[in-house]
Design a protein around this motif. Sequence first.
Motif, PDB file in Angstrom:
ATOM      1  N   GLY A  18      39.211 -16.322   6.275  1.00  0.00           N
ATOM      2  CA  GLY A  18      39.902 -15.728   5.208  1.00  0.00           C
ATOM      3  C   GLY A  18      41.084 -14.508   5.826  1.00  0.00           C
ATOM      4  O   GLY A  18      41.315 -14.600   7.174  1.00  0.00           O
ATOM      5  N   GLY A  19      41.376 -13.723   5.084  1.00  0.00           N
ATOM      6  CA  GLY A  19      42.091 -12.794   5.444  1.00  0.00           C
ATOM      7  C   GLY A  19      42.981 -12.228   4.115  1.00  0.00           C
ATOM      8  O   GLY A  19      43.794 -10.969   4.249  1.00  0.00           O
ATOM      9  N   ASP A 129      47.617 -10.161  10.829  1.00  0.00           N
ATOM     10  CA  ASP A 129      48.588  -9.800  11.709  1.00  0.00           C
ATOM     11  C   ASP A 129      48.547  -8.418  11.975  1.00  0.00           C
ATOM     12  O   ASP A 129      47.570  -7.982  11.838  1.00  0.00           O
ATOM     13  CB  ASP A 129      49.959 -10.006  10.982  1.00  0.00           C
ATOM     14  N   SER A 130      49.643  -7.770  12.536  1.00  0.00           N
ATOM     15  CA  SER A 130      49.426  -6.204  13.117  1.00  0.00           C
ATOM     16  C   SER A 130      49.940  -5.217  11.940  1.00  0.00           C
ATOM     17  O   SER A 130      49.863  -4.177  12.360  1.00  0.00           O
ATOM     18  CB  SER A 130      50.476  -6.227  14.239  1.00  0.00           C
ATOM     19  N   GLY A 131      50.118  -5.630  10.754  1.00  0.00           N
ATOM     20  CA  GLY A 131      50.618  -4.887   9.672  1.00  0.00           C
ATOM     21  C   GLY A 131      49.589  -4.061   8.937  1.00  0.00           C
ATOM     22  O   GLY A 131      48.283  -4.572   9.322  1.00  0.00           O
ATOM     23  N   SER A 134      46.835  -5.921   6.464  1.00  0.00           N
ATOM     24  CA  SER A 134      45.769  -6.510   7.202  1.00  0.00           C
ATOM     25  C   SER A 134      44.484  -5.698   7.482  1.00  0.00           C
ATOM     26  O   SER A 134      43.413  -6.144   7.431  1.00  0.00           O
ATOM     27  CB  SER A 134      46.178  -7.498   8.362  1.00  0.00           C
ATOM     28  N   ILE A 135      44.967  -4.357   7.913  1.00  0.00           N
ATOM     29  CA  ILE A 135      44.034  -3.688   8.520  1.00  0.00           C
ATOM     30  C   ILE A 135      43.334  -2.909   6.999  1.00  0.00           C
ATOM     31  O   ILE A 135      41.977  -2.873   7.049  1.00  0.00           O
ATOM     32  CB  ILE A 135      44.501  -2.350   9.066  1.00  0.00           C
ATOM     33  N   ASP A 136      44.015  -2.836   6.060  1.00  0.00           N
ATOM     34  CA  ASP A 136      43.330  -2.182   4.702  1.00  0.00           C
ATOM     35  C   ASP A 136      42.596  -3.381   4.083  1.00  0.00           C
ATOM     36  O   ASP A 136      41.237  -3.194   3.653  1.00  0.00           O
ATOM     37  CB  ASP A 136      44.330  -2.045   3.588  1.00  0.00           C
ATOM     38  N   GLY A 170      40.442   2.885  13.468  1.00  0.00           N
ATOM     39  CA  GLY A 170      39.199   2.853  13.580  1.00  0.00           C
ATOM     40  C   GLY A 170      38.290   1.704  13.027  1.00  0.00           C
ATOM     41  O   GLY A 170      37.335   1.749  13.196  1.00  0.00           O
ATOM     42  N   GLN A 171      39.130   0.952  12.264  1.00  0.00           N
ATOM     43  CA  GLN A 171      38.371  -0.351  11.721  1.00  0.00           C
ATOM     44  C   GLN A 171      38.102  -1.295  12.629  1.00  0.00           C
ATOM     45  O   GLN A 171      36.981  -2.024  12.453  1.00  0.00           O
ATOM     46  CB  GLN A 171      39.506  -1.019  10.535  1.00  0.00           C
ATOM     47  N   LEU A 172      38.744  -1.310  13.543  1.00  0.00           N
ATOM     48  CA  LEU A 172      38.196  -2.471  14.900  1.00  0.00           C
ATOM     49  C   LEU A 172      37.045  -1.922  15.346  1.00  0.00           C
ATOM     50  O   LEU A 172      36.000  -2.690  15.608  1.00  0.00           O
ATOM     51  CB  LEU A 172      39.504  -2.437  15.963  1.00  0.00           C
TER      52      LEU A 172
END
Length: 242
Positions: A18-19, A129-131, A134-136, A170-172
């Motif tokens: 997913g993603g 991706d790096s946007g 995707s982080i949210d 900080g999510q990683l």
Amino acid sequence: MQIPTLEQDATSVIHLIGGEKGGVGKSMMARVLAQYFIDREWPFVGFDTDRSHGSLRRFYSDYASEALVDQYEALDRIVEAALARAGVRVLVDLAAQTHDPLVKWMDESGVLDMGNISGFTLKYWHVMDSGRDSIDLLAKLLDRFGHRVHYVVVRNQLRGSDFTMLEKSGQLERASTLGAKVIDLKQLHTPLVQKIDARNSSFWAAKNTTSATTGPVLGIMERQRLKLWLNHAYGEVDKAGP
């Protein structure tokens, strides 16, 4: 690191690819895993949740079928496949915008609790991706499941390799504290992808087909690039513990 084998671990695994966001390479990751399982002769079953552009059904039709997320009976088949045979890998290619109905089915069916007592584990591959989006979405995923699933964060270099924003978010680090594995999927040369897709070809067939019966054949150097790309991808999958 010792790579798990069916002899070492007979637990079935449901792999959710997913993603949530469209265009981040979820289907490409699913195709890599499908070929990985085939090459290692691991039994697997594939499910597509995309009504019109299912990549697993297109490129690995002998292994995949449709599973619509708005039909509980269809999603039930995912768990049933995991329970039908010890050690099987169940590969689910999640289309964009399928997270909420999938979670609703999981909650109302007790899928996570069932896994704890029935001999299968659940692994969520968050392809990104790096946007910022995707982080949210990664944060939303971690909020929703916490320690209850296994995570693989896939940094797909589809549009670039600079994931500084992710590292600063900080999510990683948060994902890592939850036991997540972090892997990288390199970009595959776009004209090469287009040739493979034009043939509706598995990666194995793309590497080995030399007769132009159903579309353009890959050149020697293109096959070499595909081989190297797959080798790298397999190395990353090994890190995640498939």
